[in-house]
Structures are given as structure tokens and as C-alpha cells.
Design an enzyme around this catalytic site. Sequence first.
Site, PDB file in Angstrom:
ATOM      1  N   GLU A  63      21.969  90.637  11.630  1.00  0.00           N
ATOM      2  CA  GLU A  63      21.592  91.338  12.848  1.00  0.00           C
ATOM      3  C   GLU A  63      21.911  90.561  14.130  1.00  0.00           C
ATOM      4  OE1 GLU A  63      17.520  92.617  12.342  1.00  0.00           O
ATOM      5  OE2 GLU A  63      18.043  93.999  10.756  1.00  0.00           O
ATOM      6  N   GLU A  97      19.698  97.186   4.958  1.00  0.00           N
ATOM      7  CA  GLU A  97      18.235  97.229   5.149  1.00  0.00           C
ATOM      8  C   GLU A  97      17.841  98.638   5.556  1.00  0.00           C
ATOM      9  OE1 GLU A  97      16.375  94.469   7.870  1.00  0.00           O
ATOM     10  OE2 GLU A  97      17.538  92.784   7.053  1.00  0.00           O
TER      11      GLU A  97
HETATM   12  O1  IFM Z   1      11.678  92.101   9.079  1.00  0.00           O
HETATM   13  C1  IFM Z   1      12.835  92.469   9.736  1.00  0.00           C
HETATM   14  C2  IFM Z   1      14.019  91.703   9.192  1.00  0.00           C
HETATM   15  O2  IFM Z   1      13.837  90.341   9.320  1.00  0.00           O
HETATM   16  C3  IFM Z   1      15.287  92.075   9.915  1.00  0.00           C
HETATM   17  N1  IFM Z   1      15.450  93.506   9.991  1.00  0.00           N
HETATM   18  C4  IFM Z   1      14.342  94.304  10.387  1.00  0.00           C
HETATM   19  C5  IFM Z   1      13.114  93.955   9.579  1.00  0.00           C
HETATM   20  C6  IFM Z   1      11.919  94.820  10.017  1.00  0.00           C
HETATM   21  O3  IFM Z   1      11.618  94.607  11.360  1.00  0.00           O
END
Ligand code: IFM
Length: 435
Positions: A167, A352
Site C-alpha cells: 500500500e 486484501e
Molecule cells: O490493517 C490494515 C492493513 O495493515 C493494510 N490494509 C488495510 C488493513 C485494514 O485497515
Amino acid sequence: MDFTRADFPDGFRFGVATSAYQIEGHQFGGAGQTHWDSFAATPGNVVRFENGAVACDHYHRMDEDLDLIQGLGADVYRFSTSWARVMPEGTGAANAEGLDFYDRLVDGLLARGISPALTLYHWELPQALADKGGWRNADMPDWFADYTETIIGRIGDRIWSAAPINEPWCVGWLSHFDGHHAPGLRDIRATARAMHHVLVSHGRATQVMKAMGVGNLGAVCNMEWATPASDAPEDIAAARRYDAIYNRFFMGGLFKGAYPDDVLEGLEPHLPHGWQDDFPVIQSPLDWVGVNYYTRKRIAAVEGAPWPAYAEAPTEGPTTDMGWEIYPDALCDFLTRTAREYTGDLPLFVTENGMASGAAPDEDRIQYLAEHLMAVRAAVADGAPVAGYFVWSLMDNYEWALGYEKRFGLVHVDFETLARTPKASYHALADWWRR
Ligand code: IFM
């Protein structure tokens, strides 16, 4: 959850994701200080000043956690290695205990028939490097390349896939412009440098891994859909700027060798000298792209404010415990747009997706996952080459500035006893992943 594997393309992989600082327990095993430790120790940054010192104590409970992943029937486990655990000072000597830990993790996955999907950086920057300016420092790509060589030298022969940085928007914008994550800066110049250095570091690490013989290399970007708060041209332009900063900056750098004009409008004066020459490194060829998707925002213009001159308008639909609107359609839109405008035939993974919920049983999470899986199927039907879907997260963990309050896990963690208890969503997924 009314799916079977046959509802998805041949070879489609399902998995779960976590990250090092959020689960391991960073006070164990000789890991160095990170900028999250100092950020969390500063009043006002993190709910109850909570940090990742113990987290889920995965460091000592790894086998139990790997058994849980196996019990789910997951094909892939997406995890990260902590730079500060591998190299406590960020550069120089490696921590043998840290390397041994990740070695055992990879072997433990393979012994259980699970493919290890490695992320090299999921935000726990060694404090020693933060002290030198962290992502603002033009030496970051070199430091990151050294770390990459060290950890890949140990586990690179057995991983299924690798992505350098989780990210980039969070590492760059959220942490240096919004100030919500470590190092908690609110500074446009720091932001421009961090956003660029993150991409150069990504490219350098990709080159290092390729040279070391590692295949299946990718990039993982979080994407957030931006809907104009009204039909007013100012709101439409504001939503476009939000999309440019959040989504198109990173995809543009990686796949077009250019940053969008609506980002350069604000950041160009602050980018490091010679930034245009870095695209050949940034664009090092990739084998796949990961999309992390959770929500959309409604965006309104803020008249008279300096660039980017926008604000979030109130949400319209149902929300999760994060206050994030549940909006599955945009996952389909992002997957099709990414393939159409940037990545072509390159395999895409949803690296994710998940929701924070304290409900027990967590029927809301089952519903959320089912709706987003429908969106993935719609994207596949539209021709997007989606090859996998990974749930965030295996278990409740340290949700950064929100501490341990927000629960994203398929497995409940009691943060007093550290006992793990699979939730209804775990059983629902296991029911069809194991068929
Ligand atoms: O927990 C986070 C993760 O570390 C990165 N992506 C989003 C998730 C939820 O906020």
C-alpha cells in the site's frame, strides 16, 4: 456463503493475509525499534497508546496460527517480514534469530501445503532509518535493496510470490500528508518525496529479487473509489484529484512511467531533483498486481483551500466498524479498470479485502465477503484476469492508529489471554475452500 471453487477460474487461489508488526509481537526475538513504537508512544496518535510489542504473540504461537490457516483450506498465506526484525538498525548486521523465525515460517507453510506470499515492507520502518528521514531520504532505495538481499538470501528459494511494499498510498500520503500513520507528518514536501521514493524502492527491490532468481514478483496497491458528492463540476474535479492521488499516481508510475497531471499540480515543486529519470527503475517488469480494496468515499471540493482542496462528504450506505461504506461494486470497477488502463493481461489478485466487525456470530462479515466475491466474479465475467482473492485478515490484530479495537479477523483473538477462536466467517470459508 453459496460458492464453490468451480465458480471461479481454473487455478484461482484463495488465501488470507496478515502483516508482521500487526501480529508478531515486536518485543520478542531481537527485533529493533520501529517508527511505529515511537509514534504509538506519542500521546494522541494511537487509541490507548497501544503498540505492537505483544500483538497476537504470533512469534511464539506460529504453529498454532499456521494450523488455523491450514484448517481454513487456504491456498496462499500472504505475510510480511519485518525489516526491523531482520536488520534491527535498518542497515548492517542481520539478526540471526529474526532470519530463523522467517525460515521456520516459510517451511511451516510449505509443510502444510500453503503457498508463501511475501511482502517485504508493511510499515514497521526501523527507527534508525526514520531518524535519518525515513522515506524522505533519497538513500531509501539503497537501504531497502540491502534489506531485500538479506531476507531474500534466506527465504527467497521457497516463496511462491513476493511484493516489495504494501500500500504505497499509506506509506506516502496517509503517513506524511494526513499524519495518521507513522511518522505522523503533515507536510507536502515530505509527502512528495516519500511517494516517489517508495516507488523507486519498489523498483530497486524488484530488480534485486529478479537478479537473485526469484519469480512471481508483484506490486500491491490499495485503492479507494471516489464518487463526487454532487454533480457540481467542482466536486467532480475534486473526486478526480482524490482518485489521482490515491490510485492513479502509483499505477501511473508503475505502468505508464508518468505521474498524473492532477497530482503534479500539487506535488511537482516538492519532488526530488531528477525524479523524471527514475521511471526505468520504477517500471521494472512485474508478473502480477495486487489490489487491496475496502471502501469508497464521497468527495466534495473545498472552495478557497490549497491543493488538493477536497474533503470527504458523509457516507450514504451501510458502514463497517471502521465507518467505511460497504460498496462492493467498486471492487469490480477497479479490477476491470486496472486491467483495461494499466496491466492488460497481467494476473490480478485481490490481495486484501475484509471488514472490521465485533459481531458474534459475524454474519455481517460473511455477507461482506460474499458480496465482494460476487464483485470479483463480475470482474472475471467482464474479462479481468483475476487469479486470486485473499481475506484481510486471518485473525484480529493491531489495527495501527486504532489499536486493538477494530477486529478484522476470521479468528477472534482475546488480547488478554491471546486465545484464538475461529469465528462463523472462518467456518463459512472453510466449508467451501476445503471442499
Ligand atoms: O490493517 C490494515 C492493513 O495493515 C493494510 N490494509 C488495510 C488493513 C485494514 O485497515
